[in-house]
Design an enzyme around this catalytic site. Structure first.
Site, PDB file in Angstrom:
ATOM      1  N   CYS A  91       0.850  -1.191   0.000  1.00 17.29           N
ATOM      2  CA  CYS A  91       0.000   0.000   0.000  1.00 17.29           C
ATOM      3  C   CYS A  91       0.882   1.236   0.000  1.00 17.29           C
ATOM      4  O   CYS A  91       1.998   1.221   0.527  1.00 17.29           O
ATOM      5  CB  CYS A  91      -0.912   0.000   1.230  1.00 17.29           C
ATOM      6  N   CYS A 117      -1.705   3.532   7.053  1.00 18.74           N
ATOM      7  CA  CYS A 117      -2.804   3.825   7.962  1.00 18.74           C
ATOM      8  C   CYS A 117      -2.605   3.127   9.300  1.00 18.74           C
ATOM      9  O   CYS A 117      -2.353   1.928   9.365  1.00 18.74           O
ATOM     10  CB  CYS A 117      -4.128   3.396   7.349  1.00 18.74           C
ATOM     11  N   THR A 142     -11.997  -1.473  -4.408  1.00 19.14           N
ATOM     12  CA  THR A 142     -11.913  -0.681  -3.182  1.00 19.14           C
ATOM     13  C   THR A 142     -10.532  -0.070  -3.128  1.00 19.14           C
ATOM     14  O   THR A 142      -9.529  -0.792  -3.164  1.00 19.14           O
ATOM     15  CB  THR A 142     -12.149  -1.557  -1.939  1.00 19.14           C
ATOM     16  N   LYS A 196     -19.288   5.182  -3.682  1.00 17.01           N
ATOM     17  CA  LYS A 196     -19.322   4.782  -2.275  1.00 17.01           C
ATOM     18  C   LYS A 196     -18.068   5.275  -1.560  1.00 17.01           C
ATOM     19  O   LYS A 196     -16.955   5.070  -2.046  1.00 17.01           O
ATOM     20  CB  LYS A 196     -19.447   3.263  -2.155  1.00 17.01           C
ATOM     21  N   MET A 235     -13.620  -2.426  13.641  1.00 12.02           N
ATOM     22  CA  MET A 235     -13.565  -3.871  13.809  1.00 12.02           C
ATOM     23  C   MET A 235     -12.167  -4.325  14.226  1.00 12.02           C
ATOM     24  O   MET A 235     -11.175  -3.732  13.816  1.00 12.02           O
ATOM     25  CB  MET A 235     -13.965  -4.569  12.506  1.00 12.02           C
ATOM     26  N   ARG A 285     -20.273 -13.700   0.616  1.00 11.92           N
ATOM     27  CA  ARG A 285     -18.936 -13.276   0.229  1.00 11.92           C
ATOM     28  C   ARG A 285     -17.875 -14.338   0.506  1.00 11.92           C
ATOM     29  O   ARG A 285     -17.893 -14.982   1.544  1.00 11.92           O
ATOM     30  CB  ARG A 285     -18.551 -11.993   0.979  1.00 11.92           C
ATOM     31  N   ARG A 309     -13.386 -14.618  -0.012  1.00  8.82           N
ATOM     32  CA  ARG A 309     -12.204 -13.773  -0.235  1.00  8.82           C
ATOM     33  C   ARG A 309     -11.012 -14.623  -0.622  1.00  8.82           C
ATOM     34  O   ARG A 309     -10.787 -15.695  -0.047  1.00  8.82           O
ATOM     35  CB  ARG A 309     -11.875 -12.973   1.035  1.00  8.82           C
ATOM     36  N   ASP A 365       8.059  15.974  21.474  1.00  6.52           N
ATOM     37  CA  ASP A 365       8.187  14.734  20.706  1.00  6.52           C
ATOM     38  C   ASP A 365       8.608  15.007  19.265  1.00  6.52           C
ATOM     39  O   ASP A 365       9.429  14.280  18.700  1.00  6.52           O
ATOM     40  CB  ASP A 365       6.857  13.981  20.727  1.00  6.52           C
TER      41      ASP A 365
END
Length: 636
Positions: A80, A84, A154, A215, A249, A317, A319, A606
């Site tokens: 990626c 994150c 996505t 979306k 989650m 679904r 995966r 910091d």
């Protein structure tokens, strides 16, 4: 024969033949390239049965509870271009060697197999799928598969504007864009990279090319972005967006904390306070979302209630991870390697047996939020890109004071800091859509910062930290006893239930002596960690809102205003910090203001400690307070 009895018969046949082994393979063990005679005969009998009874959906993709799995998510990469905090564990993730990842040919082979068995929707995920060089070609190849109705993706949106025209031409039909905040500085805080304007540009490009709805996935986490719910909903007023609020989650490494989860019902209550007319939309079959719409708005909002109200009963679904493992449940830790069988030369029939066995072992529902939190599972980055949040975020990268972005709408220049302050205001009313503004402004020429969280849309920058003596308002009443201990000297929280609600205001300050070297780097915004003033400013605002969680006997206060201002003092090589908090209630906000000033000072330390350890934090003090039965206080 009716379809339902046939389906039940198929399930019994399938369970008796291949679903009695917990490994995911048939009971009779054999190498993928050398099927046993028993397995061949059983497969022949099953195919004959399927031909005679014309099953409405593949038995291999139908589980023991009758759920038909027509939706496949394929991860194209584990990599990626963002970092994150909620997706990757703090210590990072070990990436699979390239040789162990699925090749393009293997991805297409598996996709074709699943589509032949009844899958009509494929979504490409990651990591970040748009960093894979051949993603456009993969979409084009999938588009040729007969029976595949929907190809979605996505994405974090960083590369979307550049690639979307090619992807649309190749056959991409649905887009989900991950975006957890509408505040540019907070975006960089969350993802540890720049790119907010690129994501917004990607959303704009998707709308421009006719995708409807576009979306937008937003993972909601208490203390970070739950105060932006109304901002996101306001976007749907004039834009064809489906803003999807996702319950936070637990995944391996994201330090899940139940207290940080904002439930669907709590979010819905917040929205209905602003829009009582919010109406529920009919739910689509196998949908994971509960959809709502404000009458008259162009778009809609949805809630993904994976934790508080699971939708396992209608799950359709499956995966496939980037290294070729089949996961039948996002929250399950059971996986079966299709890659290994594929590379060992397994036939199509053998692959279907393995897939059917895995699907057949799928449980009725996941274990529940508390059990899942204790379960060993892949980090989210190794399953697919879905934004999750974790505690204790490390230092943030550079936060630019210039973040231009052009979109259709009003043409005017707005300062980055003005935008940030406007977005952080605390009033509960619809905001002006960000996509209806031009992000053309540049940062202020002088190095000072002011952020506020209130209903005032005109942010103010501190021209000078208050150093003039304040006007006393008479000696404030004081107590001759400590109020946070009981008669026996034990710690106790003060009961404020009988106190009247009054308007409370408090101002506190702090000074950080940086020294000449660190001061010069902060002044020129050249620290490797990023813009120290903006980071400290955000930290102060966040700390004020979290005071009751940091100071044990403090009451929780619903703040109506928070402002943190920072000013460089070149004569002392220092940064002056002033924090003010306002609320209406039975208790004061002195602690909130002091906490904001102190945490902003600690954050500056910091950010600068790699340059110099000879940094002094001092002069943390209350400047003034108003409201309450003890009267006003103004430091002289």
């Amino acid at each position: 024969m009716a379809a339902r009895p046939v389906s039940r018969m198929l399930q019994r046949v399938l369970r008796s033949s291949v679903r009695s082994c917990s490994s995911g393979a048939p009971v009779t063990q054999h190498r993928p390239g050398e099927p046993s005679q028993t397995a061949v005969e059983e497969l022949s009998r099953r195919r004959q049965f399927l031909r005679e009874h014309a099953a409405p959906f593949s038995a291999f993709l139908t589980d023991s509870f009758g759920r038909q799995h027509s939706y496949l998510r394929i991860s194209l990469t584990e990599k990626c271009n963002l970092r994150c905090q909620y997706c990757m564990p703090e210590e990072g993730v070990p990436l699979t060697p390239k040789a162990d990842l699925l090749t393009t040919e293997e991805i297409l082979t598996l996709a074709q197999l699943f589509v032949k068995e009844g899958v009509d929707k494929i979504r490409l995920t990651g990591g970040e799928p748009l960093i894979r060089p051949d993603v456009v070609d993969i979409v084009a190849q999938l588009h040729r598969l007969e029976g595949l109705r929907t190809i979605g993706i996505t994405t974090n949106g960083i590369n979307l504007a550049r690639l979307l025209p090619q992807l649309q031409k190749a056959g991409l039909s649905a887009i989900n864009i991950s975006l957890d905040t509408l505040v540019p500085a907070k975006f960089e805080f969350i993802v540890r990279r720049k790119g907010f304007h690129k994501v917004m540009e990607g959303i704009h490009k998707a709308i421009e090319l006719g995708y409807s709805p576009v979306k937008v996935n937003c993972v909601v986490m208490r203390g970070l972005n739950e105060d932006e719910l109304l901002d996101f909903v306001a976007l749907t007023e004039g834009l064809p967006l489906d803003v999807r609020f996702i319950e936070y989650m637990p995944f391996d490494g994201n330090k899940w904390n139940f207290k940080k989860m904002v439930s669907y019902k709590e979010m819905l209550d917040t929205l209905r306070q602003q829009w009582p007319e919010l109406e529920k939309l009919p739910e689509e079959e196998s949908s994971t979302a509960k959809a709502f719409k404000v009458p008259g708005f162009r778009g809609q909002v949805s809630f993904i209630t994976s934790m508080s109200e699971h939708f396992c009963g209608t799950c359709n679904r499956l995966r496939i991870t980037a290294d070729g493992n089949l996961k039948v449940c996002l929250f399950g830790n059971s996986e079966v390697s299709l890659r290994d069988h594929l590379r060992a030369g397994a036939s199509e029939e053998e692959l279907l047996q393995i897939i059917g066995a895995a699907v057949g072992r799928k449980k009725r529902q996941h274990a529940g939020m508390f059990s899942i939190a204790q379960m060993k599972n892949r980090p989210m980055i190794l399953i697919e890109l879905l934004l999750m949040l974790q505690d204790s975020p490390p230092a943030i990268p550079s936060i630019s004071s210039q973040d231009p972005f052009r979109v259709q709408g009003i043409g005017h220049r707005v300062s980055f800091f003005n935008q940030m302050a406007t977005l952080w205001k605390g009033c509960r009313g619809p905001r002006t859509s960000l996509l209806a503004q031009r992000w053309l402004g540049s940062g202020p020429p002088q190095r000072h910062c002011s952020s506020r969280l209130d209903s005032d849309t005109n942010p103010k920058c501190l021209s000078a930290v208050s150093r003039a003596p304040a006007t006393p308002s008479g000696p404030p009443p004081t107590s001759d006893q400590l109020t946070h201990v009981d008669a026996e000297g034990r710690a106790a929280m003060v009961d404020v239930g009988g106190k009247l609600d009054t308007e409370r205001l408090a101002v506190a300050s702090a000074v950080v002596l940086l020294g000449p070297v660190a001061f010069k780097l902060v002044q020129k915004n050249q620290l490797k960690k990023g813009d120290a003033l903006v980071v400290a400013q955000l930290a102060g605002v966040q700390a004020a809102k979290q005071t009751s969680q940091l100071i044990p006997l403090c009451h929780h206060v619903a703040l109506s205003h928070v402002e943190v201002q920072l000013e460089l003092d070149s004569t002392r090589h220092a940064v002056g910090i002033q924090a003010s908090c306002r609320a209406r209630g039975p208790t004061g906000v002195e602690m909130e203001a002091l906490t904001a000033a102190a945490v902003a000072a600690l954050t500056l330390y910091d950010m600068c400690k790699a340059v110099s350890r000879d940094i002094v934090l001092g002069e943390i003090k209350l400047i003034s307070k108003t409201g309450g039965q003890r009267g006003d206080f103004h430091r002289t």
